[in-house]
Design an enzyme around this catalytic site. Structure first.
Site, PDB file in Angstrom:
ATOM      1  CB  THR A   1      68.580  92.749 -59.177  1.00 54.88           C
ATOM      2  OG1 THR A   1      68.705  91.363 -58.813  1.00 54.88           O
ATOM      3  CG2 THR A   1      67.514  92.880 -60.255  1.00 54.88           C
ATOM      4  CG  HIS A   2      73.686  90.889 -62.133  1.00 52.26           C
ATOM      5  ND1 HIS A   2      73.861  92.091 -61.491  1.00 52.26           N
ATOM      6  CD2 HIS A   2      74.560  90.884 -63.166  1.00 52.26           C
ATOM      7  CE1 HIS A   2      74.818  92.778 -62.099  1.00 52.26           C
ATOM      8  NE2 HIS A   2      75.248  92.087 -63.119  1.00 52.26           N
ATOM      9  CG  ASN A   3      67.035  86.987 -58.812  1.00 57.39           C
ATOM     10  OD1 ASN A   3      66.210  86.617 -59.644  1.00 57.39           O
ATOM     11  ND2 ASN A   3      67.111  86.467 -57.599  1.00 57.39           N
TER      12      ASN A   3
ATOM     13  CG  ASP B   1      71.159  94.886 -48.592  1.00 53.15           C
ATOM     14  OD1 ASP B   1      71.558  94.000 -49.361  1.00 53.15           O
ATOM     15  OD2 ASP B   1      71.583  95.012 -47.426  1.00 53.15           O
ATOM     16  CB  SER B   2      65.983  92.309 -47.654  1.00 49.82           C
ATOM     17  OG  SER B   2      66.251  91.294 -48.604  1.00 49.82           O
TER      18      SER B   2
ATOM     19  N   GLY C   1      66.354  81.156 -48.638  1.00 46.71           N
ATOM     20  CA  GLY C   1      66.964  81.753 -47.453  1.00 46.71           C
ATOM     21  C   GLY C   1      66.426  81.158 -46.161  1.00 46.71           C
ATOM     22  CE1 TYR C   2      69.326  82.477 -41.574  1.00 48.26           C
ATOM     23  CE2 TYR C   2      69.286  84.122 -43.333  1.00 48.26           C
ATOM     24  CZ  TYR C   2      69.978  83.413 -42.368  1.00 48.26           C
ATOM     25  OH  TYR C   2      71.322  83.636 -42.195  1.00 48.26           O
ATOM     26  CG  ASP C   3      61.340  82.391 -47.259  1.00 48.78           C
ATOM     27  OD1 ASP C   3      61.426  83.397 -46.519  1.00 48.78           O
ATOM     28  OD2 ASP C   3      61.190  82.471 -48.489  1.00 48.78           O
TER      29      ASP C   3
ATOM     30  CG  HIS D   1      61.146  91.639 -46.101  1.00 53.48           C
ATOM     31  ND1 HIS D   1      60.607  90.402 -46.341  1.00 53.48           N
ATOM     32  CD2 HIS D   1      62.450  91.563 -46.513  1.00 53.48           C
ATOM     33  CE1 HIS D   1      61.532  89.604 -46.851  1.00 53.48           C
ATOM     34  NE2 HIS D   1      62.645  90.291 -46.976  1.00 53.48           N
TER      35      HIS D   1
END
EC number: 3.6.1.66
Length: 222
Positions: free
Chosen positions: A7-9, A74-75, A168-170, A204
Site C-alpha cells: 500500500t501507499h496509504n 483488496d476490498s 467510501g460507502y460508510d 471486513h
C-alpha cells in the site's frame, strides 16, 4: 524480518499493524512492517476480476521486486440486489476513481425503489500473504507460497447518508453488528457514525487479517 504491506496509504499500514500486533502477540516483535510506498515501489495495475485476484496481484508484485514477504488486501461493497455489484469496481462506480460521494449517490439512486428488506449488502476484504523462494539474490524473485483469507461485514444500505467518520460507502452502510452503545440505546448506526475503534472491531479487513495472522506466523516466522 521485514514484511511489506502493499500500500501507499500509511494510514492503512497503521491499521494493519494494530490488527496484527494484537493477534500475533509476542511474535509481533519479530516483524518489521513497512509499506510499499516507503520503499518507492509502484502501484501495479489491478487487472483481477475478484478481490482475491487483485490482492494476490499486489502482493506478488512486491515479492518479485523485493524478495521480501508481502501482505496485500483488496476490498469493496457487494449489494445483493445489484448482482454483487459494485464489487471490485466500488472505488470507481460513478466513473471516477475515489469520488466517494458520487459513488454512493449513484448507488442510492440505483436502488431507490428497493424495499428495506431487500437492501442487503456486505463489505468484503481479501487479504493475501505471499512469500518468496528462500536463498535468492537477484530480482525478479520467485514466489514460494501464498494464501488468501476473506472477511465480510454484513449489513444493509441506508436510504440516506449519515455520519462524518470513515470513507467510501460508510455513510450509507448499516452493519449488522452494532456497538454496545447503539444496542443499549435501541439505535442502528452507519459505519460513518461509529468511532474508528468501533468500526475496526467488526470490519471486513480486521476479520480477514485476523485469519491471516496465524499463517504469517507459520509461513514467515517459522
Amino acid at each position: 524480518m521485514k514484511l511489506v504491506v502493499a500500500t501507499h496509504n500509511e494510514g492503512k499500514l497503521v491499521e494493519i499493524r494494530r490488527i496484527l500486533v494484537e493477534d500475533l502477540g509476542a511474535d509481533a516483535d519479530r516483524i518489521e512492517l513497512v509499506s510499499a510506498g516507503s520503499l518507492g515501489l509502484p502501484d501495479p495495475v489491478e487487472t483481477g476480476v475478484s478481490f482475491e485476484q487483485n490482492a494476490l496481484l499486489k502482493a506478488r508484485d512486491v515479492v518479485r521486486r523485493t524478495g521480501l514477504p508481502a501482505v496485500a488486501d483488496d476490498s469493496g461493497l457487494i449489494v445483493d440486489v445489484l448482482g454483487a455489484a459494485p464489487g471490485i469496481l466500488s472505488a470507481r462506480w460513478a466513473g471516477r476513481h475515489g469520488d466517494d460521494v458520487a459513488n454512493y449517490e449513484l448507488l442510492l439512486a440505483q436502488i431507490e425503489d428497493i424495499p428495506d428488506r431487500n437492501r442487503n449488502a456486505r463489505f468484503r476484504c481479501a487479504a493475501a500473504l505471499v512469500v518468496p523462494e528462500p536463498g535468492q539474490t537477484e530480482a525478479p524473485y520467485e514466489l514460494h507460497n501464498e494464501t488468501v483469507q476473506l472477511g465480510d461485514m454484513k449489513g444493509m444500505i441506508n436510504r440516506a447518508p449519515k455520519g462524518e467518520h470513515g470513507f467510501g460507502y460508510d455513510p450509507i452502510f448499516v452493519p449488522e453488528e452494532q456497538p454496545a452503545r447503539a444496542v443499549e440505546a435501541g439505535e442502528t448506526l452507519t459505519s460513518a457514525e461509529m468511532t474508528p475503534d468501533e468500526k475496526n472491531a467488526i470490519s471486513h479487513r480486521s476479520k480477514a487479517l485476523k485469519r491471516l495472522a496465524p499463517l504469517i506466523r507459520t509461513m514467515v516466522l517459522d
